[in-house]
Every structure is written in structure tokens, then in C-alpha cells.
Scaffold this active site. Structure first.
Site, PDB file in Angstrom:
ATOM      1  CE  LYS A   1      93.278-121.596  25.416  1.00 57.00           C
ATOM      2  NZ  LYS A   1      93.879-120.660  26.390  1.00 57.00           N
TER       3      LYS A   1
ATOM      4  CB  CYS B   1      97.471-120.427  26.960  1.00 58.75           C
ATOM      5  SG  CYS B   1      97.491-119.678  28.777  1.00 58.75           S
TER       6      CYS B   1
ATOM      7  CD  GLU C   1      97.774-117.227  25.033  1.00 57.57           C
ATOM      8  OE1 GLU C   1      96.562-117.305  25.216  1.00 57.57           O
ATOM      9  OE2 GLU C   1      98.716-117.239  26.026  1.00 57.57           O
TER      10      GLU C   1
END
Length: 527
Positions: free
Chosen positions: A350, A401, A286
Site C-alpha cells: 500500500k 482499501c 485486505e
């Protein structure tokens, strides 16, 4: 045991609150990095006995009658979440000058808030409370419902749900592939609370027998799934995980960007181990690209120089997008797919952002106070839906994440994917229980959905995990380097999520019916 149960039930005031707090704190030992699941037998047994003694003044109103049970559940939850989430404060110390003031809110405030769910669960259980096995079913029903709410309300935060405590190793993970984590939360409480029946006489034999049967089935199915049912194989795609181990303070240092980028390139260009096949797909963690990639065409040239024509790079980065004339650009926490010619051929943003970390709820209010998101000043924008990334002829379902802790984030779009792809940067939290807890929850997604997991983390834990939750190859926390692994196959069926949702509803329904019938019988006996 009856004498001990009686002493716990008769605790009052500060001693009662402290006992509930310690019971929750003991339960943390079931979580990574400890994995001592037996601790939850102690936790929930004490919780049952404490609720047994949570009586109120008979003439009190409805809320006041439930207040004693709520307080016990809240203190239990506060101990559990404080012991399990204290490490969140590390993220605020990376830029201590700006965020150290919020340390008490992260370390104590969040656990205090999450404890309300367990307080509500204890109060709900008390409504259905009886004696014998009925009250165990009531507690399991209430915690199953409470954990579902915790993972849903206010964007959800199901971190360290109690069901994970029953699944520390692959042998004990396989049941989640059948019923899912939501049902496992309720069933785990049913089993972990059963020893409380040793302190009472009614329902002792059938209750303990049922708990023993469920636990035996849990273990036996795990053995069957691991040793009898073969894991699906792919064997065609080799994935390289790059783990650079870059300190978070360094990632925030503008002068270090070139060094960070070169470290990723160097690990990507390294030759495979003797006899190993050259990787088809290389995965960076990430936000591994330390600048806006589309503003740096030379970076794409450097990537192309490292990759062979038929190789692909999947890398975490911040993506920017124009919001229109006169408006500030939007920023996304994203993953890029880059081919061997240095062309960006795909991107996924995301969807589920971290409140206060990646965006500010009630943003205008906090901006007026000069408070911004920890990871990104001004905050990220959220994508509407997950996008499959294609590389080396395979589809990868991205989870950036903490998206990996939400089963609901794995939508029907994953049905055509070859693997789950979780990129993360847990360097924010240092060498604390946080990265280990995160890894365990990501592994459970592989088992639940029947999809292998490719997990790339800046400082660990990076691994390729098969559909049975087994680590096939990986790098431990804070170990820099790379690892090459052959992508395992996926399992079926593709309608697992629907089956697991039904399993959750059926388990809750059976527990509610058991608790309700027991409650009616209890009231008839008392009256």
C-alpha cells in the site's frame, strides 16, 4: 420563492448557523446508501441565499469582511461531514478499551476539520460574489477548488466529494469518464445551486437554462454511453471473489487465526455453480491472511493443495521486511500473488496509508503519549509506488482499501493493466453508510479510468464492475460466500487522466472568468 429567499437571507445568529448546518445535513441524502441526488438542490440553494445575507461591517478589515461567509460555509460543511462520516467512530469501538477515548475526535473532530475547506470555499466565493448567475459561478469555482485542496493537502481525504452526489447510478456516472471527478465537483455545484436564482430576478432565465442544459447533457451522455457505445469484452479470465464475512473482533483474536484461514480456503475450493468455469484467479480481501505468511510455510502448502496448477491466488496480507541490524522490522499492508504450487510470485504494498489508522503523523510525539495507530500498533510503512500484479496472463493494478477514493493513485503504471484491483476490509465500520460510500467511489474509478474493477471485501461489498460502473456480479454487504465472474474488457484511451486534468482546469477557468466579469459589472452597477 423570493419571499423564502428573503427570509433565509435575513436569518442571523444561531438561526443562521443552524440553517447552514441543516443545509449541509440535507445534502447527505444524496450519498449512499440513499442516493437521493435532488437533496443537493435544496442544500446549495439554501447555501447561496445564506451567503447572499453574509454581509459584514463595511469598515471592517479584510479577514473580518469574509468571516460571515466563512462561518456559513463551515457550518454547512460540519453538517455535511458529520452526517456523512459519523460511522468512522465504529472503528474505535472494535477495541473500545484502547480507543474509545478518541471517539469524539473521529465523530466530531474530523468533520469540524474538513468543514474548514467548505468555509474557505464560501469565503472565496464571497470575494467574487455578485448577483444573478455570477454568484452561482463563483460558488461552483470555489467549491471545485476547495474539493481539490481537500483531496490534496495533508495527504488528502476526498471522501464524499460533492460530485459523487450527482452520480448515484451508472446512467449518471458516465460524465466522469470524460471530465473526471474534480471537474464534476464544480459542475455539480453549478447545477445544484441554480435554483437559488428563483429567489432573485437577475439572471434567472439564462442561469436556469444553463443548469437545465448541463443536467440534460449529463443524462443524455449517460444514456448514450450505456446504450449506444458497447462495453468492451474480454471473456477469457474468470475471477472468484471470496467474501468470508469475518467480524473485526474475531480478526484481532489470535486464537481464531486458523479458523479464519480455513474459511478462506473452503470458499476458494468450492466447485463453481452448475455449468460454470473454474476460476483462473481467486481474490481474498485486505489482510485476509491472518498471520505473517513468510513465517508460515505450511500455509503456502495448504494454499497449493487448494489451487490447481494454473490457478492464482491474490490475497491481502501483512508483509514484513527487515530494517537492518538492531532495528524493528517494517510492516506493510500488502497483496500477495501466489501460484498453484504455493509460491509467492508477486507482491504489492500500500502506498497511501490512512493517517491515525495505519500510521501516526508526528509518530514520536504520539508514541510518547502511548497512542498508536488503530489498525496496526507501531504503524505500517508506505511503499514508494504502485506495482502491477500479474496473474493468469493479466496485469492487475492494486488499490488497497481507501486508495480507491484517490484518482491520483491510479498512475501511468495502470496503462498496461487489465483491471483495477481493490481489496478492502470495511468490517471496521459495521453495517453503516461507510461501506456503501466506499463502494460507490471505487466504482467511479472504473468509469474514470476505463478499467474494469475487481473488488474483494471481507464483509462486502464485493463485485466485478465494468468500465461503465455496472455491477456484473457481486455479493451484498454481510453475505458470506463467493462469486465467480468473467473479467470484462478495458476501454481507452490511455491518456484519460491527462484529459481530465485539463477538463478541470478549463472548467475552473470558465467559472472564474464568469464570476469575475459578473463581479465587475455588479460593482459598476452599485457604484
Amino acid at each position: 420563492m423570493e419571499r423564502l429567499a428573503g427570509k433565509v437571507m435575513l436569518l442571523s445568529g444561531t438561526r443562521r448557523a443552524l440553517a447552514a448546518f441543516l443545509a449541509g445535513l440535507i445534502g447527505v441524502l444524496a450519498l449512499p446508501p440513499f442516493g437521493f441526488f435532488a437533496a443537493l438542490f435544496v442544500s446549495f440553494t439554501l447555501l447561496v441565499w445564506l451567503i447572499d445575507g453574509a454581509s459584514a461591517v463595511p469598515q471592517a478589515g479584510f479577514p473580518r469582511r469574509l468571516a460571515p461567509a466563512f462561518r456559513i460555509g463551515w457550518f454547512f460543511g460540519f453538517g455535511y461531514f458529520l452526517g456523512g462520516l459519523w460511522w468512522l467512530g465504529n472503528a474505535l469501538l472494535v477495541e473500545a478499551d484502547a480507543f474509545a477515548w478518541a471517539l469524539p475526535l473521529a465523530v466530531f473532530g474530523l468533520p469540524a476539520f474538513l468543514a474548514f475547506y467548505y468555509g474557505l470555499a464560501a469565503a472565496l466565493a464571497r470575494l467574487l460574489w455578485s448577483d444573478g448567475m455570477g454568484r452561482i459561478a463563483a460558488l461552483a469555482f470555489a467549491f471545485g477548488a476547495g474539493e481539490w485542496l481537500r483531496g490534496t493537502l495533508f495527504t488528502g481525504f476526498p471522501w464524499n466529494a460533492v460530485g459523487y452526489g450527482a452520480m448515484p447510478v451508472p446512467l449518471l456516472m458516465q460524465s466522469s469518464g470524460v471530465v473526471g471527478i474534480a471537474a464534476m465537483n464544480a459542475l455539480a455545484v453549478l447545477v445544484f445551486a441554480a435554483p437559488a436564482l428563483l429567489g432573485t430576478r437577475r439572471g434567472r432565465v439564462p442561469g436556469l437554462s444553463l443548469a437545465a442544459l448541463l443536467f440534460a447533457a449529463h443524462v443524455a451522455y449517460g444514456y448514450y454511453a450505456l446504450n449506444v457505445v458497447p462495453a468492451p469484452q474480454d471473456g477469457a479470465t474468470v475471477v472468484r471473489l471470496v467474501q468470508p464475512v469475518i467480524d473485526q473482533a474475531m480478526k484481532l483474536d489470535d486464537s481464531a487465526r486458523a479458523d479464519i484461514f480455513e474459511r478462506h480456503l473452503s470458499l476458494s475450493a468450492a466447485a463453481p455453480e452448475a455449468g460454470g468455469k473454474r476460476p483462473d484467479v481467486i481474490v481474498w480481501p485486505e489482510t485476509s491472511i491472518p498471520f505473517i505468511l513468510t513465517d508460515n510455510p505450511d500455509a503456502l502448502v495448504r494454499i497449493a493443495a487448494v489451487l490447481e496448477d494454473d490457478q492464482m491466488l491474490i490475497a491481502g496480507a501483512v508483509r514484513t521486511e527487515s530494517a537492518g541490524s538492531g532495528k524493528a522490522p517494517r510492516y506493510y499492508n500488502s497483496i500477495y500473488a501466489i501460484d498453484g504450487r504455493g509460491q509467492i510470485v508477486g507482491a504489492a504494498d500500500k502506498v497511501h496509508l490512512v493517517p491515525f489508522g495505519e500510521y501516526m503523523p508526528f509518530g514520536e510525539f504520539f508514541e510518547s503519549l502511548g497512542v498508536s495507530a488503530v489498525a496496526m500498533p507501531g504503524g505500517f510503512s508506505a511503499a514508494r509506488e504502485h506495482q502491477i500484479l500479474n496473474a493468469a496472463g493479466k496485469g492487475f493494478y492494486p488499490l488497497i482499501c481507501y486508495e480507491a477514493i484517490f484518482p491520483s493513485e491510479i498512475t501511468a503504471a495502470a496503462d498496461g493493466a487489465a483491471a483495477l484491483l481493490n481489496v478492502t476490509n470495511d468490517a471496521w465500520f459495521g453495517n453503516t453508510p461507510g461501506p456503501y460510500q466506499h463502494f460507490q467511489q471505487a466504482r467511479l474509478r472504473a468509469v474514470e479510468r476505463g478499467l474494469p474493477l475487481i473488488r474483494g471485501a471481507n464483509n462486502g461489498i464485493s463485485a466485478v464492475v465494468d468500465v461503465k460502473g455496472r455491477v456484473l456480479s457481486g455479493l451484498a454487504y454481510d453475505v458470506p460466500g463467493f462469486v465467480d465472474a468473467t473479467l470484462p474488457g478495458r476501454a481507452g484511451p490511455e491518456d484519460r487522466a491527462k484529459r481530465q486534468n485539463w477538463s478541470f482546469l478549463i472548467v475552473l477557468g470558465v467559472l472564474f472568468a464568469t464570476a469575475g466579469i459578473s463581479r465587475i459589472g455588479f460593482r459598476n452597477r452599485v457604484n
